[in-house]
Scaffold this motif. Structure first.
Motif, mmCIF file in Angstrom:
data_model
loop_
_atom_site.group_PDB
_atom_site.id
_atom_site.type_symbol
_atom_site.label_atom_id
_atom_site.label_comp_id
_atom_site.label_asym_id
_atom_site.label_seq_id
_atom_site.Cartn_x
_atom_site.Cartn_y
_atom_site.Cartn_z
ATOM 1 N N ASN A 109 86.152 -42.510 -84.672
ATOM 2 C CA ASN A 109 87.276 -43.340 -84.864
ATOM 3 C C ASN A 109 86.941 -44.113 -86.125
ATOM 4 O O ASN A 109 85.964 -45.158 -86.102
ATOM 5 N N PRO A 110 87.564 -43.940 -87.537
ATOM 6 C CA PRO A 110 87.050 -44.558 -88.718
ATOM 7 C C PRO A 110 87.549 -46.129 -88.552
ATOM 8 O O PRO A 110 86.953 -47.001 -89.445
ATOM 9 N N ASN A 111 88.320 -46.642 -87.594
ATOM 10 C CA ASN A 111 88.690 -48.068 -87.357
ATOM 11 C C ASN A 111 88.093 -48.717 -86.101
ATOM 12 O O ASN A 111 88.547 -49.203 -85.395
ATOM 13 N N GLY A 112 87.075 -47.793 -85.473
ATOM 14 C CA GLY A 112 86.327 -48.079 -84.301
ATOM 15 C C GLY A 112 85.419 -49.445 -84.155
ATOM 16 O O GLY A 112 85.384 -49.604 -83.015
ATOM 17 N N HIS A 113 85.403 -50.166 -85.381
ATOM 18 C CA HIS A 113 84.351 -51.151 -85.354
ATOM 19 C C HIS A 113 85.330 -52.440 -85.074
ATOM 20 O O HIS A 113 84.268 -53.344 -85.237
ATOM 21 N N TYR A 114 86.379 -52.588 -84.762
ATOM 22 C CA TYR A 114 86.996 -54.005 -84.305
ATOM 23 C C TYR A 114 88.227 -53.627 -83.380
ATOM 24 O O TYR A 114 88.617 -52.261 -83.275
ATOM 25 N N ILE A 115 88.635 -54.496 -82.812
ATOM 26 C CA ILE A 115 89.850 -54.822 -82.096
ATOM 27 C C ILE A 115 90.838 -55.913 -82.384
ATOM 28 O O ILE A 115 90.227 -57.000 -82.393
ATOM 29 N N ASP A 116 91.903 -55.385 -82.803
ATOM 30 C CA ASP A 116 92.736 -56.738 -83.365
ATOM 31 C C ASP A 116 94.427 -56.405 -83.657
ATOM 32 O O ASP A 116 94.699 -55.047 -83.163
ATOM 33 N N GLY A 117 95.119 -57.282 -83.736
ATOM 34 C CA GLY A 117 96.582 -56.890 -84.006
ATOM 35 C C GLY A 117 97.308 -57.364 -82.664
ATOM 36 O O GLY A 117 96.829 -57.697 -81.460
ATOM 37 N N PRO A 118 98.707 -57.245 -82.913
ATOM 38 C CA PRO A 118 99.463 -57.897 -81.736
ATOM 39 C C PRO A 118 99.363 -56.832 -80.398
ATOM 40 O O PRO A 118 99.357 -55.339 -80.777
ATOM 41 N N THR A 119 99.674 -57.032 -79.385
ATOM 42 C CA THR A 119 99.795 -55.926 -78.301
ATOM 43 C C THR A 119 100.826 -55.715 -77.950
ATOM 44 O O THR A 119 101.929 -56.576 -77.904
ATOM 45 N N LEU A 120 101.169 -54.451 -77.499
ATOM 46 C CA LEU A 120 102.511 -53.996 -77.289
ATOM 47 C C LEU A 120 102.793 -54.366 -75.891
ATOM 48 O O LEU A 120 102.224 -54.526 -75.049
ATOM 49 N N LYS A 121 104.346 -54.699 -75.849
ATOM 50 C CA LYS A 121 104.874 -55.162 -74.641
ATOM 51 C C LYS A 121 105.677 -54.052 -74.124
ATOM 52 O O LYS A 121 106.243 -53.099 -74.806
ATOM 53 N N PRO A 122 105.282 -53.591 -72.777
ATOM 54 C CA PRO A 122 106.144 -52.517 -71.970
ATOM 55 C C PRO A 122 107.373 -52.282 -72.485
ATOM 56 O O PRO A 122 107.954 -50.992 -72.551
ATOM 57 N N GLU A 123 108.177 -53.332 -72.508
ATOM 58 C CA GLU A 123 109.847 -53.057 -72.786
ATOM 59 C C GLU A 123 109.965 -52.429 -74.189
ATOM 60 O O GLU A 123 111.093 -51.949 -74.261
ATOM 61 N N HIS A 124 108.998 -52.292 -75.023
ATOM 62 C CA HIS A 124 109.137 -51.813 -76.328
ATOM 63 C C HIS A 124 108.379 -50.676 -76.671
ATOM 64 O O HIS A 124 107.858 -50.274 -77.763
ATOM 65 N N LYS A 125 108.186 -49.978 -75.353
ATOM 66 C CA LYS A 125 107.419 -48.717 -75.488
ATOM 67 C C LYS A 125 108.221 -47.684 -76.351
ATOM 68 O O LYS A 125 109.389 -47.646 -76.004
ATOM 69 N N SER A 126 107.599 -47.050 -77.268
ATOM 70 C CA SER A 126 108.115 -45.814 -77.777
ATOM 71 C C SER A 126 107.088 -44.659 -78.209
ATOM 72 O O SER A 126 106.061 -44.866 -77.803
ATOM 73 N N PHE A 127 107.536 -43.803 -78.879
ATOM 74 C CA PHE A 127 106.431 -42.781 -79.408
ATOM 75 C C PHE A 127 105.288 -43.291 -80.451
ATOM 76 O O PHE A 127 104.351 -42.955 -80.774
ATOM 77 N N LEU A 128 106.006 -44.743 -81.045
ATOM 78 C CA LEU A 128 105.168 -45.258 -81.898
ATOM 79 C C LEU A 128 104.032 -46.098 -81.040
ATOM 80 O O LEU A 128 103.307 -47.212 -81.618
ATOM 81 N N GLY A 129 104.304 -46.186 -79.958
ATOM 82 C CA GLY A 129 103.304 -47.262 -78.983
ATOM 83 C C GLY A 129 103.768 -46.845 -77.505
ATOM 84 O O GLY A 129 104.688 -47.542 -77.225
ATOM 85 N N MET A 130 102.743 -46.202 -76.686
ATOM 86 C CA MET A 130 103.415 -46.035 -75.438
ATOM 87 C C MET A 130 102.703 -46.833 -74.277
ATOM 88 O O MET A 130 102.994 -46.956 -73.112
ATOM 89 N N HIS A 131 101.248 -47.632 -74.626
ATOM 90 C CA HIS A 131 100.773 -48.332 -73.867
ATOM 91 C C HIS A 131 100.359 -49.690 -74.266
ATOM 92 O O HIS A 131 100.594 -50.148 -75.373
ATOM 93 N N PRO A 132 100.058 -50.755 -73.328
ATOM 94 C CA PRO A 132 99.807 -51.971 -73.500
ATOM 95 C C PRO A 132 98.536 -52.292 -74.045
ATOM 96 O O PRO A 132 97.751 -52.894 -73.569
ATOM 97 N N ILE A 133 98.568 -51.762 -75.509
ATOM 98 C CA ILE A 133 97.279 -52.266 -76.168
ATOM 99 C C ILE A 133 97.418 -53.005 -77.510
ATOM 100 O O ILE A 133 98.558 -52.920 -78.083
#
Length: 377
Positions: free
Chosen positions: A156-180
């Motif tokens: 993972n070329p961006n595997g060195h950090y964890i950041d950004g807003p977390t997905l809420k389940p009610e906004h699940k889509s193909f652009l984000g399927m899981h609460p990460i």
């Protein structure tokens, strides 16, 4: 626990991608009807030239019966979001079934007669980059049909950090399927373990999953992608800036599509006059770029230092420069962000640092989940 000295020693060694570890997975494919989920990044690296994994397996008399293609297609030439058609691979004669057309999940009839599925695609570790959604759908479809899945891991070329807003389940889509979080700091193999282990497949079904592990990789490894993973991520700089600039996909702002500096600049004809300007035009990466043929006043990020966070500076800047604030938010902005919160933060005038600080609690919760599924440190 790996010491710092051991970690440094590992990082000095060449990373061996799992596709190159043929002795680890060829025995699992013998005498099986194999389907492969792959694209242009699915190669075995060799000193005298790379070989697509399908070509290698066929040369080794593995019975590959079909291929599934993700977003951008089997050869990686389709625009982002573009409908990808089923077809036939001209080189091998294998049927290619699109997972970015009318069906984004393999259907039972397309898996009929398949004994095992091999997944090998280079990811970039960003929630709205759709290859992880394709993998989740493949795992779910195979679990429903009792078909094992082998994931050949890649760095993972961006595997060195964890950041950004977390997905809420009610906004699940193909652009984000899981609460990460937007950047989740896992290889695609680790992510597959998490999807399975956390019960994120439909009805908590479990996939018969095997991950072939990388050698000499840690999450602190810097990895140069030798093949662009999609048309608009041409180099290390674009891949590193993609988490921060990808939000522009849900706005009228051009993020370098239609230039040779995709996700390394942003601009709009509606911004105030600036020293840096560019004019998007159709090219390999984008047939219909935003503001095609119009001079964009913009910001050049091509020499920006490597990021280890999702940087909100540029999104806030673009919002403030936009004369029509409501038109700034396109129909996909919320699903790119994972919830309406980021939109409200921008409208309320929060600074980049205030927005970034608001993610911390959810990120710490996610790290506890992530920890259970890590293969590499």
């Amino acid at each position: 626990m790996i010491s710092c000295a051991q970690s440094n020693a590992i990082n000095e060694k060449e990373i061996i991608v799992s596709a190159n570890r043929t002795s680890a997975y060829l025995p699992l494919l013998q005498n099986k009807k194999v389907a492969i989920v792959s694209n242009q990044t699915s190669v075995i690296f060799k000193e005298n030239g790379n070989t697509h994994i399908i070509d290698s397996l066929l040369s080794l008399n593995i019975n590959v019966v079909k291929a599934f293609a993700p977003e951008h297609g089997f050869r990686g030439k389709a625009d982002a979001g573009e409908h990808v058609e089923d077809g036939i691979d001209t080189k091998t004669g294998l049927p290619i079934i699109s997972l970015h057309g009318k069906n984004r999940k393999p259907q039972p009839d397309t898996l009929e007669g398949v004994d095992i599925v091999l997944f090998d695609i280079q990811d970039v570790g960003v929630r709205f980059y759709t290859y992880i959604s394709t993998m989740s759908n493949v795992m779910e479809a195979c679990a429903e049909q009792g078909i094992p899945v082998i994931v050949l891991d890649r760095p993972n070329p961006n595997g060195h950090y964890i950041d950004g807003p977390t997905l809420k389940p009610e906004h699940k889509s193909f652009l984000g399927m899981h609460p990460i979080p937007l950047v989740y700091g896992m290889t695609i193999g680790e992510y597959a373990h998490m999807v399975n282990g956390e019960g994120w497949l439909k009805n908590n079904i479990k996939c018969d999953l095997i991950v072939i592990e990388l050698i000499n990789y840690t999450h602190h490894s810097e990895y140069h992608l030798p093949i662009r993973p999609s048309p608009n991520l041409p180099n290390d700089q674009s891949i590193n800036l993609y988490p921060s600039l990808g939000f522009f996909e849900g706005t009228p702002i051009n993020a370098g599509r239609g230039t040779e500096f995709q996700f390394q600049r942003y601009g709009s004809p509606n911004f105030p006059i600036s020293e840096f300007t560019y004019t998007p035009a159709p090219n390999f990466g984008s047939k219909y770029p935003k503001h095609e043929g119009k001079e964009c006043n913009g910001v050049d990020l091509s020499t920006t230092p490597r990021q280890s966070k999702v940087n909100m500076t540029w999104l806030v800047d673009a919002y403030q420069k936009s004369p029509d604030k409501e038109a700034f938010f396109g129909k996909t902005f919320t699903i790119h962000a994972g919830s309406p919160k980021l939109k409200e933060q921008l409208k309320n005038g929060l600074s980049a640092l205030e927005i970034e600080s608001s993610w911390k609690v959810e990120i710490e919760k996610f790290k506890q989940i992530r920890e259970k599924h890590l293969i590499y440190r």
